[in-house]
Motif scaffolding. Sequence first.
Motif, PDB file in Angstrom:
ATOM      1  N   PHE A   1     120.928  52.919  28.205  1.00  0.00           N
ATOM      2  CA  PHE A   1     121.104  53.757  29.385  1.00  0.00           C
ATOM      3  C   PHE A   1     120.025  53.453  30.421  1.00  0.00           C
ATOM      4  N   LEU A   2     118.773  53.385  29.993  1.00  0.00           N
ATOM      5  CA  LEU A   2     117.687  53.083  30.928  1.00  0.00           C
ATOM      6  C   LEU A   2     117.880  51.711  31.576  1.00  0.00           C
ATOM      7  N   HIS A   3     118.302  50.736  30.783  1.00  0.00           N
ATOM      8  CA  HIS A   3     118.580  49.404  31.327  1.00  0.00           C
ATOM      9  C   HIS A   3     119.675  49.480  32.391  1.00  0.00           C
ATOM     10  N   LEU A   4     120.769  50.142  32.068  1.00  0.00           N
ATOM     11  CA  LEU A   4     121.886  50.229  33.014  1.00  0.00           C
ATOM     12  C   LEU A   4     121.491  50.984  34.279  1.00  0.00           C
ATOM     13  N   CYS A   5     120.675  52.015  34.138  1.00  0.00           N
ATOM     14  CA  CYS A   5     120.205  52.734  35.324  1.00  0.00           C
ATOM     15  C   CYS A   5     119.378  51.813  36.216  1.00  0.00           C
ATOM     16  N   SER A   6     118.512  51.023  35.603  1.00  0.00           N
ATOM     17  CA  SER A   6     117.690  50.128  36.422  1.00  0.00           C
ATOM     18  C   SER A   6     118.553  49.099  37.134  1.00  0.00           C
ATOM     19  N   VAL A   7     119.588  48.601  36.477  1.00  0.00           N
ATOM     20  CA  VAL A   7     120.499  47.626  37.080  1.00  0.00           C
ATOM     21  C   VAL A   7     121.273  48.244  38.247  1.00  0.00           C
ATOM     22  N   HIS A   8     121.600  49.536  38.140  1.00  0.00           N
ATOM     23  CA  HIS A   8     122.402  50.215  39.164  1.00  0.00           C
ATOM     24  C   HIS A   8     121.545  50.949  40.192  1.00  0.00           C
ATOM     25  N   GLY A   9     120.248  50.720  40.188  1.00  0.00           N
ATOM     26  CA  GLY A   9     119.379  51.313  41.200  1.00  0.00           C
ATOM     27  C   GLY A   9     119.131  52.801  41.008  1.00  0.00           C
ATOM     28  N   ILE A  10     119.245  53.291  39.799  1.00  0.00           N
ATOM     29  CA  ILE A  10     118.980  54.702  39.505  1.00  0.00           C
ATOM     30  C   ILE A  10     117.603  54.792  38.866  1.00  0.00           C
ATOM     31  N   THR A  11     116.723  55.559  39.484  1.00  0.00           N
ATOM     32  CA  THR A  11     115.378  55.720  38.947  1.00  0.00           C
ATOM     33  C   THR A  11     115.333  56.921  38.022  1.00  0.00           C
ATOM     34  N   VAL A  12     115.105  56.655  36.742  1.00  0.00           N
ATOM     35  CA  VAL A  12     114.991  57.713  35.743  1.00  0.00           C
ATOM     36  C   VAL A  12     113.511  58.037  35.588  1.00  0.00           C
ATOM     37  N   MET A  13     113.192  59.318  35.658  1.00  0.00           N
ATOM     38  CA  MET A  13     111.804  59.759  35.514  1.00  0.00           C
ATOM     39  C   MET A  13     111.535  60.372  34.137  1.00  0.00           C
ATOM     40  N   GLU A  14     112.561  60.957  33.542  1.00  0.00           N
ATOM     41  CA  GLU A  14     112.412  61.578  32.222  1.00  0.00           C
ATOM     42  C   GLU A  14     113.707  61.417  31.446  1.00  0.00           C
ATOM     43  N   TYR A  15     113.578  61.340  30.131  1.00  0.00           N
ATOM     44  CA  TYR A  15     114.756  61.228  29.256  1.00  0.00           C
ATOM     45  C   TYR A  15     114.396  61.893  27.934  1.00  0.00           C
ATOM     46  N   ARG A  16     115.224  62.789  27.502  1.00  0.00           N
ATOM     47  CA  ARG A  16     115.051  63.459  26.211  1.00  0.00           C
ATOM     48  C   ARG A  16     116.432  63.647  25.614  1.00  0.00           C
ATOM     49  N   ASP A  17     116.541  63.483  24.312  1.00  0.00           N
ATOM     50  CA  ASP A  17     117.840  63.661  23.649  1.00  0.00           C
ATOM     51  C   ASP A  17     117.655  64.499  22.394  1.00  0.00           C
ATOM     52  N   ASN A  18     118.476  65.506  22.262  1.00  0.00           N
ATOM     53  CA  ASN A  18     118.534  66.323  21.049  1.00  0.00           C
ATOM     54  C   ASN A  18     119.831  65.977  20.334  1.00  0.00           C
ATOM     55  N   ALA A  19     119.803  64.886  19.588  1.00  0.00           N
ATOM     56  CA  ALA A  19     120.998  64.376  18.917  1.00  0.00           C
ATOM     57  C   ALA A  19     121.340  65.241  17.704  1.00  0.00           C
ATOM     58  N   ILE A  20     122.642  65.363  17.455  1.00  0.00           N
ATOM     59  CA  ILE A  20     123.131  66.128  16.307  1.00  0.00           C
ATOM     60  C   ILE A  20     124.151  65.276  15.574  1.00  0.00           C
ATOM     61  N   GLY A  21     123.977  65.146  14.274  1.00  0.00           N
ATOM     62  CA  GLY A  21     124.919  64.401  13.451  1.00  0.00           C
ATOM     63  C   GLY A  21     125.422  65.261  12.316  1.00  0.00           C
ATOM     64  N   VAL A  22     126.666  65.042  11.928  1.00  0.00           N
ATOM     65  CA  VAL A  22     127.254  65.764  10.803  1.00  0.00           C
ATOM     66  C   VAL A  22     127.646  64.752   9.739  1.00  0.00           C
ATOM     67  N   MET A  23     127.128  64.973   8.535  1.00  0.00           N
ATOM     68  CA  MET A  23     127.479  64.142   7.396  1.00  0.00           C
ATOM     69  C   MET A  23     128.253  65.011   6.416  1.00  0.00           C
ATOM     70  N   GLU A  24     129.369  64.501   5.945  1.00  0.00           N
ATOM     71  CA  GLU A  24     130.175  65.223   4.969  1.00  0.00           C
ATOM     72  C   GLU A  24     130.044  64.559   3.611  1.00  0.00           C
ATOM     73  N   GLU A  25     129.809  65.387   2.619  1.00  0.00           N
ATOM     74  CA  GLU A  25     129.678  64.917   1.252  1.00  0.00           C
ATOM     75  C   GLU A  25     131.023  65.085   0.553  1.00  0.00           C
ATOM     76  N   ASP A  26     131.429  64.087  -0.228  1.00  0.00           N
ATOM     77  CA  ASP A  26     132.694  64.213  -0.957  1.00  0.00           C
ATOM     78  C   ASP A  26     132.452  64.733  -2.375  1.00  0.00           C
ATOM     79  N   LYS A  27     133.511  64.899  -3.130  1.00  0.00           N
ATOM     80  CA  LYS A  27     133.442  65.490  -4.472  1.00  0.00           C
ATOM     81  C   LYS A  27     132.589  64.663  -5.432  1.00  0.00           C
ATOM     82  N   LYS A  28     132.515  63.363  -5.225  1.00  0.00           N
ATOM     83  CA  LYS A  28     131.741  62.477  -6.107  1.00  0.00           C
ATOM     84  C   LYS A  28     130.249  62.466  -5.746  1.00  0.00           C
ATOM     85  N   GLY A  29     129.886  63.104  -4.629  1.00  0.00           N
ATOM     86  CA  GLY A  29     128.495  63.122  -4.199  1.00  0.00           C
ATOM     87  C   GLY A  29     128.166  62.104  -3.134  1.00  0.00           C
TER      88      GLY A  29
END
Length: 157
Positions: free
Chosen positions: A74-102
């Motif tokens: 994203f930062l690379h693409l912003c620089s290519v498109h002339g967008i100046t990013v000053m801050e970036y933070r991400d609160n990523a969320i992932g869901v993992m499902e466990e099956d019957k075998k573990g």
Amino acid sequence: MKKHHYKTMLEWTGNTGEGTTNYKAYQRAHEISIAGKNHNIMGSSDPSFRGDSSRYNPEELFLSSISSCHMLWFLHLCSVHGITVMEYRDNAIGVMEEDKKGSGRFTTVTLHPQVIITDPDMVQKANSLHKEANTMCFIANSCNFKIEHEPITGVKV
């Protein structure tokens, strides 16, 4: 096609003296090191699987790999498109499902980038670049599930 090779070293440090004589006899502690890096990563399994919650687990590292790869593209693409990013933070969320075998698998990941840019006229373009960053991200391209993005872009006053 250009190929990149990566090497890591993993060492199990959880032998309490009995080895793996039974499921409860050993700790899940391990260290991940990479030649030339300043610090090792102290790992364990998720506490749900008898791990140490003070150490990073593989699932957290996987999720953070997706998040950081996306950010770098994203930062690379912003620089290519002339967008100046000053801050970036991400609160990523992932869901993992466990099956019957573990066994299990991640079924969803949602990135929540909070981005601050300098030009209010570029907010829509910046938001649209998350889709392109996802198509470029090496880690996202290696996943067998969809990665969602819910960006919030603000402007530095």
